[in-house]
Design a protein around this motif. Sequence first.
Motif, PDB file in Angstrom:
ATOM      1  N   TRP A 133       0.802  -1.229   0.000  1.00 55.71           N
ATOM      2  CA  TRP A 133       0.000   0.000   0.000  1.00 55.71           C
ATOM      3  C   TRP A 133       0.833   1.276   0.000  1.00 55.71           C
ATOM      4  N   HIS A 134       2.138   1.159   0.057  1.00 51.14           N
ATOM      5  CA  HIS A 134       2.968   2.362  -0.057  1.00 51.14           C
ATOM      6  C   HIS A 134       4.320   1.995  -0.646  1.00 51.14           C
ATOM      7  N   ASN A 135       5.036   3.022  -1.063  1.00 48.33           N
ATOM      8  CA  ASN A 135       6.375   2.852  -1.617  1.00 48.33           C
ATOM      9  C   ASN A 135       7.326   3.881  -1.008  1.00 48.33           C
ATOM     10  N   ASN A 136       7.070   4.237   0.255  1.00 52.99           N
ATOM     11  CA  ASN A 136       7.870   5.265   0.938  1.00 52.99           C
ATOM     12  C   ASN A 136       8.866   4.647   1.907  1.00 52.99           C
ATOM     13  N   PHE A 137       9.511   3.585   1.493  1.00 51.09           N
ATOM     14  CA  PHE A 137      10.455   2.914   2.375  1.00 51.09           C
ATOM     15  C   PHE A 137      11.606   3.854   2.706  1.00 51.09           C
ATOM     16  N   GLY A 138      12.040   3.773   3.963  1.00 50.96           N
ATOM     17  CA  GLY A 138      13.037   4.702   4.470  1.00 50.96           C
ATOM     18  C   GLY A 138      12.392   5.794   5.308  1.00 50.96           C
ATOM     19  N   THR A 139      11.051   5.834   5.311  1.00 51.46           N
ATOM     20  CA  THR A 139      10.280   6.811   6.075  1.00 51.46           C
ATOM     21  C   THR A 139       9.479   6.071   7.138  1.00 51.46           C
ATOM     22  N   ARG A 140       9.511   6.566   8.358  1.00 42.96           N
ATOM     23  CA  ARG A 140       8.718   5.959   9.438  1.00 42.96           C
ATOM     24  C   ARG A 140       7.240   6.229   9.154  1.00 42.96           C
ATOM     25  N   MET A 141       6.485   5.173   8.960  1.00 45.90           N
ATOM     26  CA  MET A 141       5.067   5.397   8.649  1.00 45.90           C
ATOM     27  C   MET A 141       4.147   4.265   9.062  1.00 45.90           C
TER      28      MET A 141
END
Length: 170
Positions: A133-141
């Motif tokens: 559901w996301h592709n923001n790896f490297g970001t705390r989420m």
Amino acid sequence: MKSIRFTNWVRRFGTLLAGVALAITAFGFETPIAHPTPHTEQIANKMVALQNTNQRWIEINLSNQRLIAWEGGNQVYAVIVSTGKSATPTRTGVFNIQTKLRRDRMRGPGYDVSNVPYTMYYQGGYAIHGAYWHNNFGTRMSHGCVNVAVDHAEWLYNWASVGTPVVIHQ
């Protein structure tokens, strides 16, 4: 005229600050050294012990959002992950993979996600799993879990077994 007075005031203040800094240095005042807590010492000791074996284990570094798969002291795989937000942090400590599920439904306050792939629970509802559901790896989420890109989660799922140690640190 006001700019000249302002400049003199700034010079005097700068001189005062320099004097204070010099006095602090001369009297040997230092910033306190941060001593490791028993919890951080336990984590560090476990990592050293695991590196001196041939055992497979997983390290998750919350500071740089990295997961490293190890075989003893040899890195065999490394990926960027997304761990818990400040409101829902990923817990630090030494854990073991308790359950592996090819797909699972995850629910909690503010989320209900079905078909979460390659889920490996290591403590209660906390898991390493694929995140489609996301592709923001490297970001705390996340809500505390360790989100991994699906293809990397599949590799980890196939590599690790129930009982594999998971070490999570800052």
